[in-house]
Design a protein around this motif. Sequence first.
Motif, PDB file in Angstrom:
ATOM      1  N   ASP A  98       0.845  -1.191   0.000  1.00  0.00           N
ATOM      2  CA  ASP A  98       0.000   0.000   0.000  1.00  0.00           C
ATOM      3  C   ASP A  98       0.885   1.248   0.000  1.00  0.00           C
ATOM      4  OD1 ASP A  98       0.894   0.549   2.595  1.00  0.00           O
ATOM      5  OD2 ASP A  98      -0.809  -0.421   3.527  1.00  0.00           O
ATOM      6  N   VAL A  99       0.245   2.412  -0.053  1.00  0.00           N
ATOM      7  CA  VAL A  99       1.006   3.660  -0.222  1.00  0.00           C
ATOM      8  C   VAL A  99       2.019   3.834   0.910  1.00  0.00           C
ATOM      9  CG1 VAL A  99      -0.802   5.014   0.947  1.00  0.00           C
ATOM     10  CG2 VAL A  99       0.833   6.160  -0.540  1.00  0.00           C
ATOM     11  N   PHE A 100       1.637   3.425   2.113  1.00  0.00           N
ATOM     12  CA  PHE A 100       2.571   3.603   3.209  1.00  0.00           C
ATOM     13  C   PHE A 100       3.769   2.667   3.065  1.00  0.00           C
ATOM     14  CE2 PHE A 100       4.505   3.562   7.214  1.00  0.00           C
ATOM     15  CZ  PHE A 100       4.458   4.890   7.560  1.00  0.00           C
ATOM     16  N   GLY A 101       3.506   1.431   2.682  1.00  0.00           N
ATOM     17  CA  GLY A 101       4.595   0.486   2.460  1.00  0.00           C
ATOM     18  C   GLY A 101       5.550   0.982   1.386  1.00  0.00           C
ATOM     19  N   VAL A 102       4.997   1.618   0.348  1.00  0.00           N
ATOM     20  CA  VAL A 102       5.841   2.140  -0.730  1.00  0.00           C
ATOM     21  C   VAL A 102       6.778   3.224  -0.190  1.00  0.00           C
ATOM     22  CG1 VAL A 102       5.816   3.437  -2.899  1.00  0.00           C
ATOM     23  CG2 VAL A 102       4.214   1.552  -2.550  1.00  0.00           C
ATOM     24  N   ILE A 103       6.227   4.105   0.672  1.00  0.00           N
ATOM     25  CA  ILE A 103       7.070   5.171   1.224  1.00  0.00           C
ATOM     26  C   ILE A 103       8.138   4.581   2.151  1.00  0.00           C
ATOM     27  CG2 ILE A 103       7.058   7.189   2.749  1.00  0.00           C
ATOM     28  CD1 ILE A 103       4.364   7.919   1.551  1.00  0.00           C
ATOM     29  N   VAL A 104       7.749   3.599   2.967  1.00  0.00           N
ATOM     30  CA  VAL A 104       8.736   2.980   3.858  1.00  0.00           C
ATOM     31  C   VAL A 104       9.851   2.313   3.048  1.00  0.00           C
ATOM     32  CG1 VAL A 104       9.121   1.133   5.531  1.00  0.00           C
ATOM     33  CG2 VAL A 104       7.186   2.666   5.812  1.00  0.00           C
ATOM     34  N   LEU A 105       9.464   1.631   1.967  1.00  0.00           N
ATOM     35  CA  LEU A 105      10.506   0.996   1.140  1.00  0.00           C
ATOM     36  C   LEU A 105      11.412   2.036   0.501  1.00  0.00           C
ATOM     37  CD1 LEU A 105      11.348  -1.876  -0.008  1.00  0.00           C
ATOM     38  CD2 LEU A 105       9.540  -1.757   1.660  1.00  0.00           C
ATOM     39  N   ALA A 106      10.811   3.168   0.061  1.00  0.00           N
ATOM     40  CA  ALA A 106      11.621   4.241  -0.537  1.00  0.00           C
ATOM     41  C   ALA A 106      12.627   4.768   0.494  1.00  0.00           C
ATOM     42  CB  ALA A 106      10.722   5.369  -1.038  1.00  0.00           C
ATOM     43  N   LEU A 107      12.145   5.030   1.710  1.00  0.00           N
ATOM     44  CA  LEU A 107      13.040   5.524   2.758  1.00  0.00           C
ATOM     45  C   LEU A 107      14.123   4.500   3.090  1.00  0.00           C
ATOM     46  CD1 LEU A 107      10.439   7.099   5.224  1.00  0.00           C
ATOM     47  CD2 LEU A 107      12.180   8.349   3.957  1.00  0.00           C
ATOM     48  N   THR A 108      13.718   3.234   3.227  1.00  0.00           N
ATOM     49  CA  THR A 108      14.669   2.198   3.615  1.00  0.00           C
ATOM     50  C   THR A 108      15.758   2.029   2.564  1.00  0.00           C
ATOM     51  OG1 THR A 108      12.856   1.060   4.698  1.00  0.00           O
ATOM     52  CG2 THR A 108      14.867  -0.191   4.358  1.00  0.00           C
ATOM     53  N   THR A 109      15.364   1.991   1.290  1.00  0.00           N
ATOM     54  CA  THR A 109      16.345   1.787   0.229  1.00  0.00           C
ATOM     55  C   THR A 109      17.295   2.971   0.134  1.00  0.00           C
ATOM     56  OG1 THR A 109      14.621   0.594  -0.958  1.00  0.00           O
ATOM     57  CG2 THR A 109      16.602   1.156  -2.193  1.00  0.00           C
ATOM     58  N   ALA A 110      16.742   4.190   0.289  1.00  0.00           N
ATOM     59  CA  ALA A 110      17.565   5.382   0.108  1.00  0.00           C
ATOM     60  C   ALA A 110      18.464   5.639   1.308  1.00  0.00           C
ATOM     61  CB  ALA A 110      16.675   6.593  -0.148  1.00  0.00           C
ATOM     62  N   LEU A 111      17.972   5.357   2.501  1.00  0.00           N
ATOM     63  CA  LEU A 111      18.714   5.740   3.701  1.00  0.00           C
ATOM     64  C   LEU A 111      19.353   4.556   4.411  1.00  0.00           C
ATOM     65  CD1 LEU A 111      16.051   8.237   5.082  1.00  0.00           C
ATOM     66  CD2 LEU A 111      17.883   8.685   3.459  1.00  0.00           C
ATOM     67  N   GLY A 112      18.956   3.325   4.049  1.00  0.00           N
ATOM     68  CA  GLY A 112      19.407   2.146   4.781  1.00  0.00           C
ATOM     69  C   GLY A 112      20.914   1.969   4.773  1.00  0.00           C
ATOM     70  N   GLY A 113      21.556   2.185   3.623  1.00  0.00           N
ATOM     71  CA  GLY A 113      23.001   2.018   3.550  1.00  0.00           C
ATOM     72  C   GLY A 113      23.723   2.967   4.489  1.00  0.00           C
ATOM     73  N   GLY A 114      23.285   4.228   4.508  1.00  0.00           N
ATOM     74  CA  GLY A 114      23.919   5.213   5.378  1.00  0.00           C
ATOM     75  C   GLY A 114      23.684   4.915   6.851  1.00  0.00           C
ATOM     76  N   ILE A 115      22.476   4.387   7.155  1.00  0.00           N
ATOM     77  CA  ILE A 115      22.179   4.048   8.547  1.00  0.00           C
ATOM     78  C   ILE A 115      23.059   2.891   9.004  1.00  0.00           C
ATOM     79  CG2 ILE A 115      20.406   3.103  10.069  1.00  0.00           C
ATOM     80  CD1 ILE A 115      18.367   4.809   8.541  1.00  0.00           C
ATOM     81  N   ILE A 116      23.199   1.860   8.157  1.00  0.00           N
ATOM     82  CA  ILE A 116      24.080   0.737   8.498  1.00  0.00           C
ATOM     83  C   ILE A 116      25.507   1.248   8.727  1.00  0.00           C
ATOM     84  CG2 ILE A 116      25.130  -1.385   7.614  1.00  0.00           C
ATOM     85  CD1 ILE A 116      22.512  -1.939   6.144  1.00  0.00           C
ATOM     86  N   ARG A 117      25.962   2.123   7.823  1.00  0.00           N
ATOM     87  CA  ARG A 117      27.317   2.680   7.980  1.00  0.00           C
ATOM     88  C   ARG A 117      27.479   3.354   9.337  1.00  0.00           C
ATOM     89  NH1 ARG A 117      27.888   7.916   4.799  1.00  0.00           N
ATOM     90  NH2 ARG A 117      26.672   8.539   6.623  1.00  0.00           N
ATOM     91  N   ASP A 118      26.489   4.204   9.723  1.00  0.00           N
ATOM     92  CA  ASP A 118      26.624   4.958  10.965  1.00  0.00           C
ATOM     93  C   ASP A 118      26.520   4.049  12.183  1.00  0.00           C
ATOM     94  OD1 ASP A 118      26.990   7.153   9.470  1.00  0.00           O
ATOM     95  OD2 ASP A 118      25.035   8.040   9.809  1.00  0.00           O
ATOM     96  N   VAL A 119      25.707   2.992  12.079  1.00  0.00           N
ATOM     97  CA  VAL A 119      25.624   2.035  13.184  1.00  0.00           C
ATOM     98  C   VAL A 119      26.967   1.314  13.348  1.00  0.00           C
ATOM     99  CG1 VAL A 119      24.616  -0.168  13.857  1.00  0.00           C
ATOM    100  CG2 VAL A 119      23.138   1.722  13.185  1.00  0.00           C
ATOM    101  N   LEU A 120      27.593   0.942  12.222  1.00  0.00           N
ATOM    102  CA  LEU A 120      28.890   0.262  12.297  1.00  0.00           C
ATOM    103  C   LEU A 120      29.966   1.178  12.869  1.00  0.00           C
ATOM    104  CD1 LEU A 120      29.020  -1.698   8.908  1.00  0.00           C
ATOM    105  CD2 LEU A 120      28.655  -2.635  11.188  1.00  0.00           C
ATOM    106  N   LEU A 121      29.909   2.471  12.511  1.00  0.00           N
ATOM    107  CA  LEU A 121      30.969   3.388  12.914  1.00  0.00           C
ATOM    108  C   LEU A 121      30.672   4.086  14.228  1.00  0.00           C
ATOM    109  CD1 LEU A 121      31.819   4.987   9.460  1.00  0.00           C
ATOM    110  CD2 LEU A 121      33.131   3.274  10.695  1.00  0.00           C
ATOM    111  N   GLY A 122      29.444   3.878  14.771  1.00  0.00           N
ATOM    112  CA  GLY A 122      29.143   4.499  16.052  1.00  0.00           C
ATOM    113  C   GLY A 122      28.729   5.956  15.949  1.00  0.00           C
TER     114      GLY A 122
END
Lengths: 203, 203, 203
Positions: free
Chosen positions: A28-52
């Motif tokens: 649904d529309v909300f799932g689409v937005i969550v997937l957009a956010l996750t795909t766009a920001l997920g890599g950077g979030i993983i990086r920051d979690v790894l680096l503290g």
Amino acid sequence: MLLDALELVGIAAFAASGAVAAVRARLDVFGVIVLALTTALGGGIIRDVLLGVHPPAALVSWPYLAVAGVTGLVVFWFHPTVAKLRRAVLLLDAIGLGLFVTAGTTTALGLGAPPYAACLVGMTTGIGGGALRDVLLREIPLVLRREIYAVAALCGAVVVAFGDYLGLPAVPVTLVGSVVIVGLRLLALWRRWNAPVARKLDG
Amino acid sequence: MLLDALELVGIAAFAASGAVAAVRARLDVFGVIVLALTTALGGGIIRDVLLGVHPPAALVSWPYLAVAGVTGLVVFWFHPTVAKLRRAVLLLDAIGLGLFVTAGTTTALGLGAPPYAACLVGMTTGIGGGALRDVLLREIPLVLRREIYAVAALCGAVVVAFGDYLGLPAVPVTLVGSVVIVGLRLLALWRRWNAPVARKLDG
Amino acid sequence: MLLDALELVGIAAFAASGAVAAVRARLDVFGVIVLALTTALGGGIIRDVLLGVHPPAALVSWPYLAVAGVTGLVVFWFHPTVAKLRRAVLLLDAIGLGLFVTAGTTTALGLGAPPYAACLVGMTTGIGGGALRDVLLREIPLVLRREIYAVAALCGAVVVAFGDYLGLPAVPVTLVGSVVIVGLRLLALWRRWNAPVARKLDG
């Protein structure tokens, strides 16, 4: 300045790839937005979690959030048109990959990580969002199966780490690393390069 | 005091939803307990990893662990009965969602995150455990596909962030935010509200 | 010294299990290496993220990276042979599990985590890599479904935490904990022990 603008372009491209995949999976529309956010920001979030880095920069920076969210909405409404723009999305995705990988590698080096760790973190920054997208949609991550994607990311990360080792100035090194990634990625798409697969098991 | 007791109720509800899903997937008793723990504590662990709280509160607090683990065991033994209590589990799950989201948002604000980041972190606290549950069981997360779940979470988080911005006292704001979430969630279940899905792709 | 060498053996065993699974899923050579790295290092990375060790030790230690990566490559080239070595891989995997769990528990205790939290973190260190492997390959994690795997890990972690509580010296306690894990795991494989599964739901 230019790099910042390009980074937003990359985020929009990653968000579009997540949203298109979500629309295809009938979210649904909300799932689409969550997937957009996750795909766009997920890599950077993983990086920051790894680096503290707490909280992750991607959650604190509203332009990132706004660009990713709006892109998701736009794809939701206009997705038949977006589906036709497949080549444009692939080009933008390659640019996003280039910028994310080099920025991730630079960030990791700046926080004192050794070069090989910085390369891994940079690569993860570039491919993590797409991997999260595929896991959430119950696919084996594309990056593990197709074309020269992670290899291109790794080459660019190595360029950045090597430039840093030689003491070269950061901006041109980042640009060269990004160009290497974008170039390899487009070449791979154009020539349909794929990495080899193991011989089939009999049993 | 009341909030603490309600939070344990929420943990038990989340643990039950994880354990029921695990029983349906034919996991063994240990897998059922792991799923109960992951669903109940996963959202809080993700929140603490994002915010840099080490080790995550959920791992350090033995009442949380005990409630989630025992709930998993109970569901394993009495699952045909639990399956009949579907409405009660949905109600408890809504209460758990309300408390987790508002507590997560409050924690993030207290650690200095900007309001929009705190809302995202709060929402993630509420929906993260269920998303982990579905990924481990190889499902596309329910929260992305069904009913007004994440939207209700977001509304409650916004209420908490706005109340904090206005300088209102924390406890009543948290209660109002939780009531908003539980109310929206039950309304959505009762009226079978769903968010819109994109038109089908032809190709 | 001996423990360090054994740890590398464990990493190689975990990497081999990831690479074999990746070859079976028809990933390309790069995907096989990524799966080898993820399976071998994922548990340790999750541990360090939970405990706030930045950047994770597994990314900073080049012998770990080299052993995992080379193992992935070797499996890619010689996988029909490796597939025949299934018993040897299971034995090495049990050794790896024992060492990872006890090392993870010891690390968590050293950073001041309470004993039950340290046991959970230690168990996660041992089973996290395999769980990531299965999620990436779109399987329900084996550890949730099969045989006495996580239970063996938990028993070893409890031995280490209890020894630490009694103030016993770390090295023999770690060895005893590891032996408990390896012993239980091999017994479970040999006797085909499985944990009980819930009665089937009618509805």
